[in-house]
Write a protein that holds these residues in place. Structure first.
Motif, PDB file in Angstrom:
ATOM      1  N   VAL A  24       0.839  -1.204   0.000  1.00  0.00           N
ATOM      2  CA  VAL A  24       0.000   0.000   0.000  1.00  0.00           C
ATOM      3  C   VAL A  24       0.872   1.252   0.000  1.00  0.00           C
ATOM      4  N   ILE A  25       1.913   1.235   0.813  1.00  0.00           N
ATOM      5  CA  ILE A  25       2.814   2.386   0.893  1.00  0.00           C
ATOM      6  C   ILE A  25       3.492   2.631  -0.450  1.00  0.00           C
ATOM      7  N   GLU A  26       3.894   1.564  -1.125  1.00  0.00           N
ATOM      8  CA  GLU A  26       4.536   1.726  -2.432  1.00  0.00           C
ATOM      9  C   GLU A  26       3.581   2.379  -3.436  1.00  0.00           C
ATOM     10  N   ASP A  27       2.294   2.017  -3.364  1.00  0.00           N
ATOM     11  CA  ASP A  27       1.314   2.664  -4.233  1.00  0.00           C
ATOM     12  C   ASP A  27       1.237   4.161  -3.936  1.00  0.00           C
ATOM     13  N   ILE A  28       1.202   4.501  -2.658  1.00  0.00           N
ATOM     14  CA  ILE A  28       1.125   5.923  -2.279  1.00  0.00           C
ATOM     15  C   ILE A  28       2.351   6.672  -2.770  1.00  0.00           C
ATOM     16  N   LEU A  29       3.520   6.088  -2.569  1.00  0.00           N
ATOM     17  CA  LEU A  29       4.753   6.742  -2.999  1.00  0.00           C
ATOM     18  C   LEU A  29       4.784   6.933  -4.508  1.00  0.00           C
ATOM     19  N   GLN A  30       4.288   5.931  -5.252  1.00  0.00           N
ATOM     20  CA  GLN A  30       4.243   6.058  -6.711  1.00  0.00           C
ATOM     21  C   GLN A  30       3.287   7.169  -7.127  1.00  0.00           C
ATOM     22  N   LEU A  31       2.113   7.238  -6.468  1.00  0.00           N
ATOM     23  CA  LEU A  31       1.158   8.291  -6.779  1.00  0.00           C
ATOM     24  C   LEU A  31       1.755   9.672  -6.513  1.00  0.00           C
ATOM     25  N   GLN A  32       2.519   9.788  -5.440  1.00  0.00           N
ATOM     26  CA  GLN A  32       3.137  11.073  -5.124  1.00  0.00           C
ATOM     27  C   GLN A  32       4.260  11.417  -6.101  1.00  0.00           C
ATOM     28  N   LYS A  33       5.146  10.457  -6.327  1.00  0.00           N
ATOM     29  CA  LYS A  33       6.336  10.725  -7.132  1.00  0.00           C
ATOM     30  C   LYS A  33       6.012  10.913  -8.609  1.00  0.00           C
ATOM     31  N   ASP A  34       5.212  10.007  -9.152  1.00  0.00           N
ATOM     32  CA  ASP A  34       4.978  10.008 -10.599  1.00  0.00           C
ATOM     33  C   ASP A  34       3.794  10.867 -11.025  1.00  0.00           C
ATOM     34  N   HIS A  35       2.841  11.095 -10.090  1.00  0.00           N
ATOM     35  CA  HIS A  35       1.606  11.755 -10.501  1.00  0.00           C
ATOM     36  C   HIS A  35       1.232  12.958  -9.630  1.00  0.00           C
ATOM     37  N   HIS A  36       2.047  13.279  -8.623  1.00  0.00           N
ATOM     38  CA  HIS A  36       1.832  14.470  -7.784  1.00  0.00           C
ATOM     39  C   HIS A  36       0.470  14.457  -7.087  1.00  0.00           C
TER      40      HIS A  36
ATOM     41  N   GLU B 151     -10.246  -6.207  13.524  1.00  0.00           N
ATOM     42  CA  GLU B 151      -8.978  -6.907  13.766  1.00  0.00           C
ATOM     43  C   GLU B 151      -7.793  -5.958  13.870  1.00  0.00           C
ATOM     44  N   GLY B 152      -7.991  -4.685  13.498  1.00  0.00           N
ATOM     45  CA  GLY B 152      -6.913  -3.706  13.613  1.00  0.00           C
ATOM     46  C   GLY B 152      -5.934  -3.696  12.461  1.00  0.00           C
ATOM     47  N   ASN B 153      -6.291  -4.320  11.331  1.00  0.00           N
ATOM     48  CA  ASN B 153      -5.385  -4.290  10.174  1.00  0.00           C
ATOM     49  C   ASN B 153      -5.118  -2.860   9.702  1.00  0.00           C
ATOM     50  N   TYR B 154      -6.124  -2.005   9.843  1.00  0.00           N
ATOM     51  CA  TYR B 154      -5.964  -0.625   9.389  1.00  0.00           C
ATOM     52  C   TYR B 154      -4.869   0.100  10.167  1.00  0.00           C
ATOM     53  N   LEU B 155      -4.684  -0.282  11.439  1.00  0.00           N
ATOM     54  CA  LEU B 155      -3.651   0.369  12.243  1.00  0.00           C
ATOM     55  C   LEU B 155      -2.253   0.032  11.731  1.00  0.00           C
ATOM     56  N   GLU B 156      -2.098  -1.162  11.168  1.00  0.00           N
ATOM     57  CA  GLU B 156      -0.796  -1.516  10.600  1.00  0.00           C
ATOM     58  C   GLU B 156      -0.458  -0.611   9.422  1.00  0.00           C
ATOM     59  N   ILE B 157      -1.473  -0.263   8.635  1.00  0.00           N
ATOM     60  CA  ILE B 157      -1.252   0.631   7.500  1.00  0.00           C
ATOM     61  C   ILE B 157      -0.799   2.003   7.987  1.00  0.00           C
ATOM     62  N   VAL B 158      -1.553   2.584   8.926  1.00  0.00           N
ATOM     63  CA  VAL B 158      -1.233   3.947   9.352  1.00  0.00           C
ATOM     64  C   VAL B 158       0.060   3.993  10.165  1.00  0.00           C
ATOM     65  N   GLU B 159       0.346   2.941  10.914  1.00  0.00           N
ATOM     66  CA  GLU B 159       1.618   2.893  11.632  1.00  0.00           C
ATOM     67  C   GLU B 159       2.790   2.898  10.658  1.00  0.00           C
ATOM     68  N   GLU B 160       2.647   2.179   9.553  1.00  0.00           N
ATOM     69  CA  GLU B 160       3.698   2.154   8.540  1.00  0.00           C
ATOM     70  C   GLU B 160       3.814   3.522   7.855  1.00  0.00           C
ATOM     71  N   MET B 161       2.689   4.195   7.650  1.00  0.00           N
ATOM     72  CA  MET B 161       2.729   5.528   7.072  1.00  0.00           C
ATOM     73  C   MET B 161       3.481   6.492   7.979  1.00  0.00           C
ATOM     74  N   VAL B 162       3.224   6.392   9.282  1.00  0.00           N
ATOM     75  CA  VAL B 162       3.916   7.258  10.240  1.00  0.00           C
ATOM     76  C   VAL B 162       5.394   6.909  10.298  1.00  0.00           C
ATOM     77  N   ARG B 163       5.697   5.609  10.357  1.00  0.00           N
ATOM     78  CA  ARG B 163       7.098   5.171  10.464  1.00  0.00           C
ATOM     79  C   ARG B 163       7.918   5.651   9.278  1.00  0.00           C
ATOM     80  N   ARG B 164       7.325   5.597   8.086  1.00  0.00           N
ATOM     81  CA  ARG B 164       8.055   5.978   6.877  1.00  0.00           C
ATOM     82  C   ARG B 164       7.860   7.454   6.516  1.00  0.00           C
ATOM     83  N   GLU B 165       7.195   8.169   7.421  1.00  0.00           N
ATOM     84  CA  GLU B 165       7.017   9.618   7.267  1.00  0.00           C
ATOM     85  C   GLU B 165       6.370   9.979   5.922  1.00  0.00           C
ATOM     86  N   ILE B 166       5.315   9.235   5.590  1.00  0.00           N
ATOM     87  CA  ILE B 166       4.550   9.527   4.380  1.00  0.00           C
ATOM     88  C   ILE B 166       3.752  10.805   4.604  1.00  0.00           C
TER      89      ILE B 166
END
Length: 454
Positions: A217-229, A244-259
């Protein structure tokens, strides 16, 4: 290998234009098998049928795939006018004039009533559920001359296979949607385990969550930012804040990688506490869209919702405390609605402070949903009545016309209370015309100081 022309047929823009994510995922699946793919979006091309015909002639496809997103707009005031299948049938007539390639239908709308839609619009084949794996299998049969079923559906539509396909973004289309709304859709999971009486999500996506890896998911976001602004994304999951809290794993990774990106999503109004919401805000949460669906405990139970209205109030209060714009989608007139529950519901609405309420009248009936069986039992429809044209359930214990008048009077003069939904579209068009980008809800809410509660 085949040349596949993919057409997104959606032209609806409410509440804002939506990137054709399903088509992009199918395009990715097809190119992974070596097929050459052309993506064409009817909304981005302003519904220009001549341009469509010219594009098909130039591409010379072996197969044409149509993605159907909506049958109508589920607004009982305007659903007849917003019915899409006549225009889809006209599109297929245009396609037939310029190519002999077989026409394959898919998308969330098609998956709701596949046999009826295929017969009405005149396609050759259809795919129910997620299209990547099944479309590749169908093309293989077409290429080999092997007979193929008119409609493809099997266990793999509810399996994890299609989740490996990241979207194949189209630069021209992203540029259009960034200009029009500023928002591009992205999924983190598929499926829905709930049993809301009216809903088609479990039939379309399966009854269990199938989650993507956070890193993907993060790679998709980074591609959208880098290639398509891209500056804002909408997570298209049926429910983002899964239990189950799967969504928290996504946002934690976003915070960790400073997206650094704004995002919004569709939430169930329970189970989100201040600590979690603060984490979501740190990751870029800009607005919350909420499937509240009913305004009293009576009507929530009638829709088989797994929460009560107190949960909704606590959820909304958490959003207000964190100054997070929140919109509640609410249906009046559903199972269990009475004059008493309507009054209770409108009273409950007053406890939802600093938020938007987008209200609907009646509940769209779909085959296969539990509401269809109830509608037959209550005599709203016959068991064999066609449901391609929009039909709405209204509780037999309330007068729909008087209910609508009551709602209009209750919401009149408030920009944060919208009824019927169609009344909002002209305001929204003006907002985007004057440069607003991203979810519109921020413009409708002015956060006040917290109320003293003793």
């Amino acid at each position: 290998m085949s040349r596949v022309f993919l057409l997104s047929t959606n032209t609806m823009t409410g509440p804002y234009p939506v990137y054709p994510l399903g088509m992009a995922v199918v395009a990715s699946a097809l190119t992974s098998r070596g097929h050459r793919v052309k993506q064409f979006d009817l909304l981005a091309e302003k519904g220009d049928s001549e341009r469509l015909g010219n594009a098909i002639r130039a591409f010379k496809p072996d197969v044409v795939g149509l993605s159907l997103r909506n049958i109508d707009n589920v607004d009982s005031f305007t659903a007849e006018d917003a019915w899409t299948l006549t225009s889809v049938r006209a599109l297929i007539e245009i396609i037939r004039k310029v190519t002999r390639a077989p026409v394959v239908l898919g998308g969330s709308a098609f998956s709701i009533m596949p046999e009826d839609i295929l017969a009405y619009v005149g396609g050759d084949y259809g795919i129910v559920g997620e299209g990547g794996i099944l479309f590749n299998a169908l093309i293989a049969k077409i290429e080999s001359g092997e007979p193929a079923q008119a409609i493809s559906r099997n266990a793999e539509t509810a399996g994890p296979g299609d989740m490996v396909f990241r979207p194949l973004w189209d630069r021209k289309l992203i540029k259009y949607y960034v200009k029009k709304s500023g928002v591009v859709g992205l999924h983190t999971k598929r499926g829905c385990p709930y049993n809301c009486i009216y809903c088609t999500y479990p039939a379309v996506e399966g009854t269990t969550y199938r989650c993507r890896e956070p890193g993907s998911v993060i790679e998709d976001i980074l591609q959208l930012q880098k290639d398509h602004h891209v500056e804002s994304v909408f997570f298209t999951d049926s429910v983002f804040n899964d239990g189950e809290g799967n969504y928290l794993e996504i946002v934690e990774e976003m915070v960790r990688r400073e997206i650094r990106i704004e995002w919004s999503a569709f939430f169930q109004p329970r189970g989100l506490h201040g600590k979690d919401l603060r984490l979501l805000k740190r990751s870029g949460l800009a607005a919350v869209e909420t499937g509240t669906d009913a305004a009293s405990d009576t009507t929530l139970q009638g829709l088989n919702k797994p929460f009560c209205f107190d949960d909704v109030v606590h959820f909304n209060d958490a959003c207000v405390d964190e100054k997070t714009p929140c919109v509640h989608y609410v249906m009046f007139g559903g199972p269990g609605e009475t004059e008493r529950s309507l009054g209770e519901g409108l009273s409950n609405m007053t406890s939802l402070r600093d938020c938007v309420v987008l209200a609907f009248s009646g509940v769209r009936i779909y085959p296969g949903a539990a509401l269809h069986g109830l509608s037959v039992e209550k005599g709203v429809v016959g068991e064999e009545d066609p449901l391609l044209k929009p039909v709405f359930y209204f509780s037999p214990d309330i007068d729909a016309a008087r209910m609508n008048e009551t709602l209009e009077n209750a919401f009149r003069g408030r920009r944060d209370r919208i009824f019927p939904p169609s009344s909002f579209q002209s305001k929204l068009d003006i907002m985007y015309r004057f440069g607003h980008r991203g979810p519109p809800w921020q413009r409708l809410i002015s956060f006040r100081q917290p109320l003293s509660r003793h």
